[in-house]
Design a protein around this motif. Structure first.
Motif, mmCIF file in Angstrom:
data_model
loop_
_atom_site.group_PDB
_atom_site.id
_atom_site.type_symbol
_atom_site.label_atom_id
_atom_site.label_comp_id
_atom_site.label_asym_id
_atom_site.label_seq_id
_atom_site.Cartn_x
_atom_site.Cartn_y
_atom_site.Cartn_z
ATOM 1 N N ASP A 292 44.197 47.926 31.473
ATOM 2 C CA ASP A 292 45.035 49.001 30.930
ATOM 3 C C ASP A 292 45.519 50.115 31.936
ATOM 4 N N MET A 293 46.776 50.063 32.282
ATOM 5 C CA MET A 293 46.857 50.954 33.469
ATOM 6 C C MET A 293 47.255 52.168 32.794
ATOM 7 N N GLU A 294 47.640 52.289 31.602
ATOM 8 C CA GLU A 294 48.055 53.556 30.562
ATOM 9 C C GLU A 294 46.571 54.451 30.429
ATOM 10 N N GLN A 295 45.684 53.485 30.089
ATOM 11 C CA GLN A 295 44.463 54.182 29.632
ATOM 12 C C GLN A 295 43.664 54.825 31.250
ATOM 13 N N MET A 297 45.504 55.554 33.897
ATOM 14 C CA MET A 297 46.169 56.829 34.210
ATOM 15 C C MET A 297 45.834 58.237 33.437
ATOM 16 N N LYS A 298 45.808 57.800 32.010
ATOM 17 C CA LYS A 298 45.531 59.085 31.235
ATOM 18 C C LYS A 298 44.151 59.594 31.712
ATOM 19 N N GLU A 301 44.331 60.816 35.840
ATOM 20 C CA GLU A 301 45.313 62.147 36.172
ATOM 21 C C GLU A 301 44.522 63.418 35.933
ATOM 22 N N THR A 364 54.145 48.560 36.289
ATOM 23 C CA THR A 364 55.844 48.059 35.939
ATOM 24 C C THR A 364 56.426 49.346 35.855
ATOM 25 N N SER A 365 56.050 50.476 35.143
ATOM 26 C CA SER A 365 57.036 51.625 35.069
ATOM 27 C C SER A 365 56.921 52.387 36.160
ATOM 28 N N ALA A 367 56.405 55.612 36.194
ATOM 29 C CA ALA A 367 55.024 56.586 36.110
ATOM 30 C C ALA A 367 53.860 55.742 36.783
ATOM 31 N N GLN A 368 53.979 54.560 36.272
ATOM 32 C CA GLN A 368 52.698 53.756 36.866
ATOM 33 C C GLN A 368 52.665 53.550 38.291
#
Length: 561
Positions: A292-295, A297-298, A301, A364-365, A367-368
């Motif tokens: 889970d890249m979003e988790q 990254m959250k 960062e 993908t994004s 930001a990622q």
């Protein structure tokens, strides 16, 4: 290596070009995107790499080379060729089985009968030709006969180089009474919170991540870093990764190899002295965050460089994600002399990894992608400060590099009070002399007063501030020594009698040295004692090596009963 001591690969070429620019006072902007663009300008260096694939014809050629070495009794070189042949052999093919059988012949000649039996079992499991089975049956009978007659090699370590003091109740691989402290100039370090004796083993830590130097890829496990006496099995899908067991193969695939499989040659093209730990650490973390890249990254960062004390972790309830977070949060020093190298390594890895489908599908994004690139830089720094190398006596590239949370806290001194040993996937620390409560626990990263008499005290990439360096040179440091008392000469004579006694085992010899240094360490530094410190050091290193070999042999013996 080129004129700058850099590897002859794409990364080495780019680093050379970057050093030349810096020499002309032409500097890149410090942001990671500038380094990425620099790599893209030289992307042609990354495109001329051909990935090897499974090939029975290639496997047969390599096996024939191994057999010539075997006939010449050059067994270690033959093992490496057979391993390479095994990697190239196609799954389910006779070439794979014959490779294992040939390897069993070497182990029989070396008296490693348990390893011979293991490889005979592997040969049978992988479709060994029926027409040759009689030869294999005979070798198996001969192995078991030798074992029954007592000719198997010793598999009981003496001494055992494991923790021999009370352990930390929450960190079973660390001695109780070892803490962390911030030191001016060197940052975090380990400190003795009670008195310890000469010979106390205070740390026996398993590495979080290990990477094998490219010249040794057919000799060490790509997951845990042990050699397994070079009895390894291949990744079934690619050519350049080997493992000591099915368990290591499966675990590596689950954690990181699923991303790496199929571009090992490209990885070699962008690697310099363990720099590939950084991308592996990112991929390891991503797996722990369940992809889970979003988790990831959250969290990352928010907490990067916020500071951490790994001694607060509870390893009796081991959670690899919490350990990873501790590594991520570490507050690291910044050295402008090496930052450009970290950034270039990160940028090269980013460009190459973003071409891999398994990575593309998760990053993908924009930001990622930005997070991915900055994380590679951060982990390049983490891996530089938190990893140790197992060096080869014949090659400039480390055989294996390993990342650990607690062993990495041990700082350098040219007057070390401890010896560290990183081998077979484990990092151990033993005291060379008594250590008092409040004293920093240190080891030598190369220069030490008893190893380099008359040489400059420090030959490091950083400014050493130990007692030796504050005196200016090793010669000046030795001038501070106190003369040995008469009793020391008599006790040293007794110690040397034990060293010269052929019937004394390694444990007795170590004990003799440890008693001597426990009693007379207060007279260090002492030129008269330097030779004996070196001898003690050599005995300790030999004891660590023998223990690893014998424990591994015992493990295999239990498996082939």
């Amino acid at each position: 290596m080129n004129d700058y001591g850099l590897p002859e690969n794409a990364l080495g070429t780019m680093l050379t070009k970057l050093v030349d620019l810096l020499g002309q006072d032409i500097r890149l902007r410090p942001v990671m995107t500038a380094y990425r663009d620099f790599v893209l300008e030289h992307e042609h260096l990354l495109e001329n790499v051909v990935e090897p694939v499974k090939s029975n014809a290639k496997a047969d050629q390599l096996r024939q080379e191994g057999s010539r070495l075997y006939l010449a009794k050059r067994y270690e070189q033959a093992l490496e060729k057979y391993n390479e042949s095994i990697c190239y052999a196609e799954a389910g093919s006779e070439q794979l089985a014959i490779g294992y059988a040939n390897r069993s012949a070497i182990y029989f000649e070396q008296g490693e009968y348990e390893f011979a039996l293991l490889n005979i079992r592997l040969a049978r499991k992988h479709n060994y030709p029926e027409k040759l089975m009689g030869k294999l049956d005979t070798r198996e009978k001969n192995c078991r006969k030798k074992i029954d007659e007592g000719f198997a090699k010793d598999n009981v370590p003496c001494p055992r180089m494991r923790i021999n003091v009370e352990v930390n109740p929450k960190i079973p691989f660390l001695a109780k009474g070892v803490g962390m402290k911030q030191y001016p100039g060197s940052g975090r370090g380990l400190v003795a919170e009670r008195n310890f004796k000469t010979g106390d083993v205070i740390l026996d830590e398993k590495t979080v991540i290990s990477v094998v130097g490219s010249p040794f890829k057919f000799l060490y496990c790509s997951h845990c870093g042990i050699s397994n006496q070079h009895s390894l099995i291949p990744c079934p899908d690619c050519v350049m990764y080997m493992y000591c067991s099915e368990e290591c193969l499966a675990e590596d695939k689950r954690l990181t190899h699923r991303f790496e499989c199929g571009f090992g040659a490209q990885s070699e093209n962008i690697t310099f002295n363990g720099s590939n730990i950084a991308p592996k650490l990112f991929l390891y973390g991503l797996t722990l965050f369940n992809d889970d890249m979003e988790q990831m990254m959250k969290y990352c960062e928010k907490f990067a460089n916020t500071g951490a004390n790994p001694l607060t972790l509870d390893y009796t309830k081991y959670d690899p994600l919490e350990e990873f977070k501790m590594l991520h949060k570490a507050k690291l020093p910044c050295s402008p002399l090496v930052e450009y190298t970290f950034k270039l390594c990160a940028a090269v890895n980013y460009v190459v990894l973003m071409k891999q489908p398994a990575v593309q599908s998760l990053v993908t994004s924009e930001a990622q992608k930005r997070f991915f690139m900055n994380s590679l830089y951060h982990y390049q720094r983490v891996s530089s400060y938190f990893s140790w190398e197992c060096n080869s006596p014949t090659h400039s590239t480390p055989t294996v590099s390993g990342l650990m949370t607690i062993g990495s806290l041990i700082n350098h001194s040219c007057d070390p009070n401890a010896l560290v040993n990183y081998e077979s996937g484990r990092f151990k620390c033993v005291f060379l002399r008594p250590v008092r409560k409040g004293e920093q626990i240190t080891t030598s990263l190369g220069p030490a007063w008893f190893l380099f008499e008359g040489q400059p005290a420090s030959e490091l990439s950083f400014e050493c501030r130990c007692q030796v360096c504050r005196n200016g040179s090793i010669i000046d440091w030795l001038k501070t020594a106190k003369p040995l008392p008469t009793s020391a000469h008599a006790d040293l004579g007794l110690c040397l009698e034990v060293m010269g006694n052929d019937s004394a085992n390694d444990a007795a010899k170590l004990n003799a040295f440890q008693q001597f240094f426990q009693r007379y360490a207060q007279y260090l530094p002492c030129l008269e004692m330097a030779f004996h410190v070196r001898s003690y050091l050599g005995l300790l290193m030999d004891a660590f090596r023998k223990e690893n070999v014998k424990l591994n042999r015992a493990k295999i013996a239990a498996a082939v009963v």
